[in-house]
Design a protein around this motif. Structure first.
Motif, PDB file in Angstrom:
ATOM      1  N   GLY A 107       0.789  -1.229   0.000  1.00  0.00           N
ATOM      2  CA  GLY A 107       0.000   0.000   0.000  1.00  0.00           C
ATOM      3  C   GLY A 107       0.816   1.271   0.000  1.00  0.00           C
ATOM      4  N   TRP A 108       2.143   1.126   0.123  1.00  0.00           N
ATOM      5  CA  TRP A 108       2.984   2.327   0.158  1.00  0.00           C
ATOM      6  C   TRP A 108       2.950   3.067  -1.174  1.00  0.00           C
ATOM      7  CZ3 TRP A 108       5.566   6.087   2.291  1.00  0.00           C
ATOM      8  CH2 TRP A 108       6.616   6.719   1.602  1.00  0.00           C
ATOM      9  N   ARG A 110       4.171   7.137  -2.874  1.00  0.00           N
ATOM     10  CA  ARG A 110       4.581   8.535  -2.689  1.00  0.00           C
ATOM     11  C   ARG A 110       3.581   9.493  -3.332  1.00  0.00           C
ATOM     12  NH1 ARG A 110       9.456   9.830  -0.817  1.00  0.00           N
ATOM     13  NH2 ARG A 110      10.947   8.158  -0.460  1.00  0.00           N
ATOM     14  N   HIS A 111       2.578   8.931  -3.976  1.00  0.00           N
ATOM     15  CA  HIS A 111       1.688   9.774  -4.779  1.00  0.00           C
ATOM     16  C   HIS A 111       0.242   9.626  -4.312  1.00  0.00           C
ATOM     17  CE1 HIS A 111       5.192  10.060  -7.319  1.00  0.00           C
ATOM     18  NE2 HIS A 111       5.236   8.746  -7.379  1.00  0.00           N
ATOM     19  N   GLY A 112      -0.433  10.716  -4.175  1.00  0.00           N
ATOM     20  CA  GLY A 112      -1.856  10.678  -3.847  1.00  0.00           C
ATOM     21  C   GLY A 112      -2.109  10.193  -2.428  1.00  0.00           C
ATOM     22  N   VAL A 113      -3.276   9.630  -2.234  1.00  0.00           N
ATOM     23  CA  VAL A 113      -3.713   9.210  -0.909  1.00  0.00           C
ATOM     24  C   VAL A 113      -3.597   7.696  -0.790  1.00  0.00           C
ATOM     25  CG1 VAL A 113      -5.667   9.149   0.679  1.00  0.00           C
ATOM     26  CG2 VAL A 113      -5.286  11.171  -0.764  1.00  0.00           C
ATOM     27  N   THR A 114      -3.020   7.219   0.282  1.00  0.00           N
ATOM     28  CA  THR A 114      -2.945   5.782   0.530  1.00  0.00           C
ATOM     29  C   THR A 114      -4.311   5.278   0.979  1.00  0.00           C
ATOM     30  OG1 THR A 114      -0.646   5.935   1.190  1.00  0.00           O
ATOM     31  CG2 THR A 114      -1.844   4.003   1.930  1.00  0.00           C
ATOM     32  N   THR A 115      -4.841   4.328   0.240  1.00  0.00           N
ATOM     33  CA  THR A 115      -6.161   3.789   0.588  1.00  0.00           C
ATOM     34  C   THR A 115      -6.081   2.427   1.253  1.00  0.00           C
ATOM     35  OG1 THR A 115      -6.339   2.854  -1.633  1.00  0.00           O
ATOM     36  CG2 THR A 115      -7.325   5.031  -1.271  1.00  0.00           C
ATOM     37  N   ASP A 116      -4.912   1.844   1.237  1.00  0.00           N
ATOM     38  CA  ASP A 116      -4.734   0.500   1.815  1.00  0.00           C
ATOM     39  C   ASP A 116      -4.409   0.653   3.299  1.00  0.00           C
ATOM     40  OD1 ASP A 116      -3.930  -2.034   2.577  1.00  0.00           O
ATOM     41  OD2 ASP A 116      -2.839  -2.420   0.706  1.00  0.00           O
ATOM     42  N   THR A 117      -5.290   0.162   4.161  1.00  0.00           N
ATOM     43  CA  THR A 117      -5.055   0.336   5.604  1.00  0.00           C
ATOM     44  C   THR A 117      -3.854  -0.465   6.087  1.00  0.00           C
ATOM     45  OG1 THR A 117      -6.658  -1.420   6.103  1.00  0.00           O
ATOM     46  CG2 THR A 117      -7.464   0.861   6.135  1.00  0.00           C
TER      47      THR A 117
END
Lengths: 172, 195
Positions: A107-108, A110-117
């Protein structure tokens, strides 16, 4: 900088770090960050692979290996790291085991929003246990793995290497 | 059924120079052992991990027997560990199980399906080449020469009486005179392991 060494983490670079640091056993549960690395590890005569079915098992096995004089390394995903909390507490921190835990950072980005909890909770989890960690995303970062080994040996504590290159370096 | 101390005493003559991980039998084993520097009475670092710890030792020290006294509560928490042990198949690994059917350290509540679980069959199904079960001390006593005389891995399930502790953990008698760090350091010193 846009050459290959700065765009992907190659399994060869990771294996070279393992060998350089005298790793004897890889205690691991496969993840999507280390798919291709498996083939290289399997072919490497200096490494013994110990597969587990739940990541917490890796902590107690590695603790026994270290007590017996071997030099284990743990290779799991961040989901499994979070599953391993009590074993990490008791069998690694509680037994003063200095080793490197290489953790796939699912889920890492550097771009946008991380959606993976799985990613959302990874660094807070590591910080909750007071562990130090290094992010490795490409071959230029690979020497950080040796830094982690040195730190683990000196501190007699686990040090985490987060692999932030899920679908580039290892999946071919 | 047998008492834990009786089972450990029956095993003792067959120990040789084996490393012993006494698990939840530690408080009895420290009273029996003649080779404390080859023992790893680490108490309960985290439930479910004794089998993994002993497996690690067996893999790191392949020329020396490693004997584990596990518990059914621990192994139920880590059943998948049986498959890892079976796959690694260390010939120096002797896996005893002290099955008292309860969580003794928390007051004696039964483990799930306590009366009906066949741990020896679980081990065989996971891939152990040998597994046996005993509920009588005299039967165990007769079988121990063969159990310890043949290569592992082997799984030996023992039915033992629950020896339940109800006092708050903080007020229980401290049976281990050495810290976990010291226990490991003593073993490493005995085996000549450095750095």
């Amino acid at each position: 900088m846009s050459d290959a060494s700065t765009t992907a983490l190659s399994p060869e670079a990771v294996l070279a770090e393992m060998k350089k640091n005298g790793v004897s056993h890889i205690v691991w549960l496969p993840d999507s960050e280390t798919n291709w690395l498996y083939l290289l590890m399997k072919a490497e005569p200096s490494l013994t692979l110990v597969g587990v079915s739940r990541e917490g098992h890796a902590c107690s096995i590695a603790s026994g290996l270290a007590a017996g004089g071997a030099r284990p390394m743990i290779l799991i995903q961040n989901t499994g790291l979070q599953e391993s909390g009590d074993s990490l507490r008791g069998w690694l921190l509680g037994m003063n085991v200095g080793l490197v835990m290489m953790v796939g950072y699912r889920g890492w980005t550097r771009h946008g929003v991380t959606t993976d909890t799985a990613a959302t909770y990874t660094e807070p989890f590591i910080n909750a246990y007071g562990l130090n960690y290094y992010l490795v995303e490409n071959d230029a970062d690979a020497p950080r793995i040796s830094v982690a080994f040195e730190e683990a040996q000196k501190s007699k504590r686990p040090v985490v290497v987060l692999v932030g290159d899920e679908f580039h370096g290892f999946n071919r | 059924m047998m008492r834990i101390a009786e089972a450990l005493a029956a095993f003792k003559p067959h120990r040789g120079d084996a490393i012993v991980v006494p698990g939840r039998g530690g408080k009895f084993w420290v009273e029996l052992t003649d080779a404390p520097h080859l023992d790893l009475p680490v108490g309960d670092p985290a439930m479910g991990g004794h089998a993994g710890f002993a497996l690690g030792l067996a893999l790191a020290q392949p020329n020396r027997k490693v004997v584990l006294f596990d518990s059914e509560g621990d192994i139920l928490m880590s059943l998948g560990m049986l498959t890892t042990i079976a796959e690694q198949a260390p010939a120096n690994f002797y896996h005893f199980l002290l099955d008292n059917e309860v969580y003794a350290t928390t007051g004696g509540q039964p483990v799930p399906n306590a009366k009906n679980v066949k741990y020896d069959r679980m081990a065989l199904a996971a891939g152990y080449p040998r597994a046996q079960a005993f509920d009588r001390l005299d039967d165990l006593d007769r079988a121990l020469p063969e159990i310890m005389g043949r290569p592992g891995p082997v799984f030996v399930a023992l039915k033992v009486y629950p020896e339940i502790e109800n006092a708050p953990i903080g007020s229980r008698r401290r049976w281990n005179t050495r810290s976990r760090t010291q226990v490991v350091a003593d073993l490493q010193g005995e085996l000549g392991i450095t750095g």
